[in-house]
Write a protein that holds these residues in place. Structure first.
Motif, PDB file in Angstrom:
ATOM      1  N   ARG A 226       0.829  -1.219   0.000  1.00  0.00           N
ATOM      2  CA  ARG A 226       0.000   0.000   0.000  1.00  0.00           C
ATOM      3  C   ARG A 226       0.863   1.269   0.000  1.00  0.00           C
ATOM      4  N   SER A 227       2.070   1.154   0.530  1.00  0.00           N
ATOM      5  CA  SER A 227       2.943   2.332   0.624  1.00  0.00           C
ATOM      6  C   SER A 227       3.859   2.484  -0.594  1.00  0.00           C
ATOM      7  N   THR A 228       3.608   1.669  -1.637  1.00  0.00           N
ATOM      8  CA  THR A 228       4.453   1.704  -2.830  1.00  0.00           C
ATOM      9  C   THR A 228       4.066   2.871  -3.726  1.00  0.00           C
ATOM     10  N   GLY A 229       4.402   4.076  -3.302  1.00  0.00           N
ATOM     11  CA  GLY A 229       4.173   5.279  -4.105  1.00  0.00           C
ATOM     12  C   GLY A 229       2.727   5.468  -4.514  1.00  0.00           C
ATOM     13  N   ASP A 230       2.538   6.121  -5.660  1.00  0.00           N
ATOM     14  CA  ASP A 230       1.187   6.407  -6.163  1.00  0.00           C
ATOM     15  C   ASP A 230       0.463   5.154  -6.629  1.00  0.00           C
ATOM     16  N   ILE A 231       1.211   4.104  -6.915  1.00  0.00           N
ATOM     17  CA  ILE A 231       0.614   2.881  -7.442  1.00  0.00           C
ATOM     18  C   ILE A 231       0.033   2.013  -6.322  1.00  0.00           C
ATOM     19  N   GLY A 232       0.349   2.353  -5.064  1.00  0.00           N
ATOM     20  CA  GLY A 232      -0.012   1.513  -3.935  1.00  0.00           C
ATOM     21  C   GLY A 232      -1.486   1.197  -3.834  1.00  0.00           C
ATOM     22  N   VAL A 233      -2.343   2.199  -4.037  1.00  0.00           N
ATOM     23  CA  VAL A 233      -3.778   1.987  -3.879  1.00  0.00           C
ATOM     24  C   VAL A 233      -4.322   1.036  -4.949  1.00  0.00           C
ATOM     25  N   SER A 234      -3.928   1.235  -6.212  1.00  0.00           N
ATOM     26  CA  SER A 234      -4.398   0.340  -7.272  1.00  0.00           C
ATOM     27  C   SER A 234      -3.774  -1.043  -7.130  1.00  0.00           C
ATOM     28  N   PHE A 235      -2.570  -1.105  -6.573  1.00  0.00           N
ATOM     29  CA  PHE A 235      -1.881  -2.361  -6.296  1.00  0.00           C
ATOM     30  C   PHE A 235      -2.723  -3.249  -5.388  1.00  0.00           C
ATOM     31  N   VAL A 236      -3.165  -2.674  -4.273  1.00  0.00           N
ATOM     32  CA  VAL A 236      -3.923  -3.438  -3.279  1.00  0.00           C
ATOM     33  C   VAL A 236      -5.294  -3.819  -3.828  1.00  0.00           C
ATOM     34  N   PHE A 237      -5.942  -2.907  -4.561  1.00  0.00           N
ATOM     35  CA  PHE A 237      -7.234  -3.228  -5.164  1.00  0.00           C
ATOM     36  C   PHE A 237      -7.085  -4.365  -6.167  1.00  0.00           C
ATOM     37  N   TRP A 238      -6.032  -4.300  -6.974  1.00  0.00           N
ATOM     38  CA  TRP A 238      -5.768  -5.362  -7.957  1.00  0.00           C
ATOM     39  C   TRP A 238      -5.567  -6.702  -7.258  1.00  0.00           C
ATOM     40  N   LEU A 239      -4.756  -6.712  -6.211  1.00  0.00           N
ATOM     41  CA  LEU A 239      -4.489  -7.949  -5.486  1.00  0.00           C
ATOM     42  C   LEU A 239      -5.771  -8.510  -4.881  1.00  0.00           C
ATOM     43  N   ALA A 240      -6.552  -7.639  -4.246  1.00  0.00           N
ATOM     44  CA  ALA A 240      -7.798  -8.079  -3.624  1.00  0.00           C
ATOM     45  C   ALA A 240      -8.763  -8.641  -4.666  1.00  0.00           C
ATOM     46  N   CYS A 241      -8.901  -7.938  -5.789  1.00  0.00           N
ATOM     47  CA  CYS A 241      -9.844  -8.366  -6.824  1.00  0.00           C
ATOM     48  C   CYS A 241      -9.416  -9.657  -7.503  1.00  0.00           C
TER      49      CYS A 241
END
Length: 270
Positions: free
Chosen positions: A126-141
């Motif tokens: 989640r703390s991986t820069g600006d991509i963090g939020v889409s990262f976690v959503f992608w993983l969850a989905c």
């Protein structure tokens, strides 16, 4: 479908919707809300693991639960979350010593590592820069898509069992269905967010789907070892936090490990 099964399905849907809203907001807004959510999950997972392995929640379990919940607070104290992974092996030994009189003490002690790794991975992703939020959503989905695809393929195609001694309902067809769903999810996310390497991300999603299924099987093995159906009943219709996050836990660890192992090169795909 019987009335009992219909009511059970309705309860699962309602519970999922109630949880989805706060989880979405926490992921979207990040710290401190995301950290608080992970801290709550950590506390509950420590409690579930203690109850499952030792059959009780006393001082050793409280220690494990506090450790798991406390990891998410470390960034606010200026302490790198990596230090939690240095503490985990020490805590593993302490927990083993504190529960010497109990059956399942080895599994219980392993919990300090089993739970700490994905908690740190979630926070890292989640703390991986600006991509963090889409990262976690992608993983969850993709994990949800894996579970859904596996279930759909399993009941419609059936066939040989994947691991009959661990999880009698899982089939090889289900695994392939889950991998296909994850591939499509990865490709859709890459298209929507205009990520650089859409095909590679879709393939990576497929790999993560396999790892998520392995995580699911691992927890099924532990539950079968201790003769429990669910890690708890805290989520109506779903079971426990560990029951819902087992696949995501293993997938998050692999994804975080790949980013670190490639020195961040994997992020150029996005």
């Amino acid at each position: 479908m019987t009335v009992k099964k219909t009511n059970g399905l309705f309860l699962r849907i309602i519970s999922a919707l109630i949880i989805a809203g706060p989880a979405y907001l926490a992921i979207y807004h990040g710290a401190p809300y995301f950290n608080f959510m992970i801290a709550l999950f950590g506390l509950l997972m420590g409690w579930e693991w203690s109850k499952m392995c030792l059959g009780e929640f006393k001082f050793p379990g409280i220690l494990l639960s506090t450790f798991c919940g406390g990891i998410a607070v470390l960034p606010f104290l200026g302490i790198p979350i990596e230090e939690a992974l240095l503490i985990a092996p020490i805590l593993c030994t302490v927990l083993f010593a504190l529960s010497l009189h109990k059956q399942g003490r080895i599994w219980f002690a392993i919990g300090s590592l089993y739970l700490a790794l994905p908690i740190c991975a979630f926070l890292f992703l989640r703390s991986t820069g600006d991509i963090g939020v889409s990262f976690v959503f992608w993983l969850a989905c993709l994990v949800v898509a894996t579970d859904t695809g596996a279930y759909a393929a399993g009941i419609t195609i059936g066939g040989p069992k994947l691991a009959p001694r661990i999880s009698p309902k899982k089939t090889w067809a289900g695994l392939l269905g889950g991998m296909t769903s994850a591939f499509l999810t990865g490709f859709i996310f890459a298209t929507i967010f205009e990520w650089e390497k859409s095909l590679l991300i879709a393939i990576l999603s497929t790999v993560l789907a396999v790892v998520a299924q392995m995580g699911d099987l691992f927890e099924s093995h532990v539950k079968r070892r201790f003769g429990v159906k669910d890690s708890s009943q805290i989520i109506p219709g779903h079971g426990g936090i560990l029951d819902r996050l087992d696949g995501m836990m293993s997938a998050s660890v692999l994804l975080a490990a790949l980013i670190i192992a490639t020195n961040g090169h994997l992020l150029t795909w996005f």
